[in-house]
Design an enzyme around this catalytic site. Structure first.
Site, PDB file in Angstrom:
ATOM      1  N   TYR A 141       0.815  -1.217   0.000  1.00  0.00           N
ATOM      2  CA  TYR A 141       0.000   0.000   0.000  1.00  0.00           C
ATOM      3  C   TYR A 141       0.850   1.269   0.000  1.00  0.00           C
ATOM      4  CZ  TYR A 141      -4.607  -2.121   0.864  1.00  0.00           C
ATOM      5  OH  TYR A 141      -5.788  -2.796   0.754  1.00  0.00           O
ATOM      6  N   LYS A 191       3.824 -15.303   3.643  1.00  0.00           N
ATOM      7  CA  LYS A 191       4.101 -16.127   2.457  1.00  0.00           C
ATOM      8  C   LYS A 191       5.616 -16.332   2.429  1.00  0.00           C
ATOM      9  CE  LYS A 191       2.746 -18.187  -1.363  1.00  0.00           C
ATOM     10  NZ  LYS A 191       1.888 -19.402  -1.366  1.00  0.00           N
ATOM     11  N   ASP A 223      -2.139 -18.603   1.814  1.00  0.00           N
ATOM     12  CA  ASP A 223      -3.079 -19.442   1.052  1.00  0.00           C
ATOM     13  C   ASP A 223      -3.704 -20.502   1.956  1.00  0.00           C
ATOM     14  OD1 ASP A 223      -0.547 -20.604   1.231  1.00  0.00           O
ATOM     15  OD2 ASP A 223      -0.535 -21.401  -0.821  1.00  0.00           O
ATOM     16  N   ASP A 247      -6.191  -7.153   4.448  1.00  0.00           N
ATOM     17  CA  ASP A 247      -7.327  -6.592   3.709  1.00  0.00           C
ATOM     18  C   ASP A 247      -8.167  -7.729   3.136  1.00  0.00           C
ATOM     19  OD1 ASP A 247      -8.911  -4.620   2.338  1.00  0.00           O
ATOM     20  OD2 ASP A 247      -7.837  -5.156   0.506  1.00  0.00           O
ATOM     21  N   ASP A 251     -12.158  -9.441   4.642  1.00  0.00           N
ATOM     22  CA  ASP A 251     -13.418  -9.567   3.894  1.00  0.00           C
ATOM     23  C   ASP A 251     -13.919 -11.011   3.963  1.00  0.00           C
ATOM     24  OD1 ASP A 251     -13.151  -6.878   3.075  1.00  0.00           O
ATOM     25  OD2 ASP A 251     -13.952  -7.324   1.079  1.00  0.00           O
TER      26      ASP A 251
HETATM   27  C1  IPM Z   1     -10.459  -1.488   3.788  1.00  0.00           C
HETATM   28  C2  IPM Z   1     -10.667  -0.944   2.411  1.00  0.00           C
HETATM   29  C3  IPM Z   1      -9.536   0.027   2.086  1.00  0.00           C
HETATM   30  C4  IPM Z   1      -8.232  -0.751   2.123  1.00  0.00           C
HETATM   31  C5  IPM Z   1      -9.677   0.811   0.773  1.00  0.00           C
HETATM   32  C6  IPM Z   1     -10.996   1.543   0.703  1.00  0.00           C
HETATM   33  C7  IPM Z   1      -8.529   1.732   0.556  1.00  0.00           C
HETATM   34  O1  IPM Z   1     -10.765  -1.964   1.479  1.00  0.00           O
HETATM   35  O2  IPM Z   1     -10.418  -0.696   4.735  1.00  0.00           O
HETATM   36  O3  IPM Z   1     -10.367  -2.706   3.939  1.00  0.00           O
HETATM   37  O4  IPM Z   1      -7.873  -1.396   1.127  1.00  0.00           O
HETATM   38  O5  IPM Z   1      -7.579  -0.725   3.164  1.00  0.00           O
HETATM   39 MN    MN Z   2     -10.809  -3.956   2.370  1.00  0.00          MN
END
Ligand code: IPM
Ligand code: MN
Length: 356
Positions: A141, A191, A223, A247, A251
């Site tokens: 990032y 990794k 993985d 990240d 999710d």
């Molecule tokens: C998160 C989001 C952010 C990230 C984006 C919106 C920049 O996906 O907070 O998980 O990738 O960190």
């Molecule tokens: Mn995210």
């Protein structure tokens, strides 16, 4: 206590969910005798449209002058073709860096009432209660160099994954300290079979572990971790990992516990804490009043706990959320088919009603 907070609703469903989260914060302050000093500022796409900057100076100054920041979401498809530093997301990334918020805590807890919303079988998901500790200011990032590679003939671009020892050490300590207050287990995800960054990561995490002999440490490749998360989510306690892996895995954790709309996050480590739901701006449902406000509301609980050390207040919000779900109030993302989902506002009303 005076709670000085800057609210950054942002884009898409951000304004809807933060409006509700702010109502919860106000209700908590009223009930527990605190004073709320809340300012609203712009970030993301709405800030680009108005000020030509995804993080205007006035917004940043207000954040730096607060105890904590409550953010909704950033991102809008109308900026899809903009260069990365001129997209809504760039405002959030700069804010994280300016606030020195290197540790992103993302709890993923299965509320018993939501076992039906998980795509996993109830016996697999039962008992899931983990917290992902995502390194937030390093890795791909922020690594330099980045962008166009002029030395290559055809169009070619670079991103850099870079980690230094102190960066790994400080996030590892956050993870071990958290584990001590939970079930005393840390899974470090990397990794290391391919990446030098991960080899350093593993080495430093193992070294820090020597100071925490009461905490069990395991290493997992990313993985394998992605698979283990769906195969045996309840086996995880604290997961610590680098920025991009965190990240992605968070999710996945959101889906596992029933909906990404439920996940809250705390970005700490600097002088001002940043609190935001893990979900994005969800432009497809923005403005319809159906978004799940619980990710934002639970972020308020994290703010009360981590910035203000108000554990009773934090626990009261979490308990109210849990009881609201038990009572069967469910937004569209978690409501079973053939039931009437509640709106964003109704969901919040029900939470506020249950605050102690
Ligand atoms: C998160 C989001 C952010 C990230 C984006 C919106 C920049 O996906 O907070 O998980 O990738 O960190
Ligand atoms: Mn995210």
């Amino acid at each position: 206590m005076v709670l000085k907070v800057t609210m950054l609703p942002g884009d898409g469903i951000g304004p809807e969910v933060t409006t509700e989260a702010a109502r919860v914060l106000e209700a908590v302050c009223e009930r527990f005798g605190h004073e709320l000093d809340l300012k609203h500022k712009k970030i993301g796409g709405v800030a680009i449209n108005e000020f030509n900057d995804p993080l205007p100076v006035d917004t940043l100054c207000s954040c730096l002058d607060s105890n904590a920041v409550l953010l909704g979401a950033v991102g809008d498809p109308s900026f899809d073709n903009h260069p990365v530093n001129f997209r809504p997301e760039a405002g959030l990334l700069r804010l994280r860096r300016e606030l020195g918020a290197f540790a992103n805590l993302r709890p993923a807890l299965l509320f018993p009432a939501l076992a039906h919303s998980s795509p996993l079988q109830p016996r697999v998901v039962a008992g899931t209660d983990m917290i992902i500790v995502r390194e937030l200011l390093g890795g791909l990032y922020f690594g330099e160099p980045r962008g166009a590679d002029e030395t290559a003939g055809r169009q070619s671009v670079i991103n850099t994954m870079r980690y230094s020892e102190p960066e790994v050490e400080r996030i590892a300590r956050i993870a071990f300290d958290l584990a001590r207050k939970r079930r005393s287990k840390v899974t470090s995800v990397d990794k290391a079979n391919v990446l030098e960054c991960s080899q350093l990561w593993r080495e430093v995490v193992a070294r820090v572990a020597a100071d925490y002999t009461d905490v069990k440490l395991e290493h997992q490749y990313v993985d394998a971790c992605a698979m283990a998360l769906v195969a045996r989510p309840a086996s995880f306690d604290v997961i610590v990992t680098e920025n991009l892996f965190g990240d992605i895995l968070s999710d996945e954790a959101g889906a596992i516990v029933g909906s990404l709309g439920l996940l809250a996050s705390a970005s700490i480590g600097g002088p001002v804490g940043l609190y935001e739901p893990v979900h994005g701006s969800a432009p497809d449902i923005a403005g319809r009043g159906i978004a799940n406000p619980l990710g934002a509301i639970l972020s308020v609980a994290l703010m009360l706990r981590h910035t203000f050390q108000l554990e009773r207040e934090a626990a009261s919000v979490e308990k109210a959320v849990s009881e609201t779900l038990d009572a069967g109030y469910l937004t569209v993302d978690i409501a079973p088919e053939n039931t009437r989902p509640v709106s964003t506002v109704e969901m919040c009303d029900q939470v506020i009603e249950r605050l102690e």
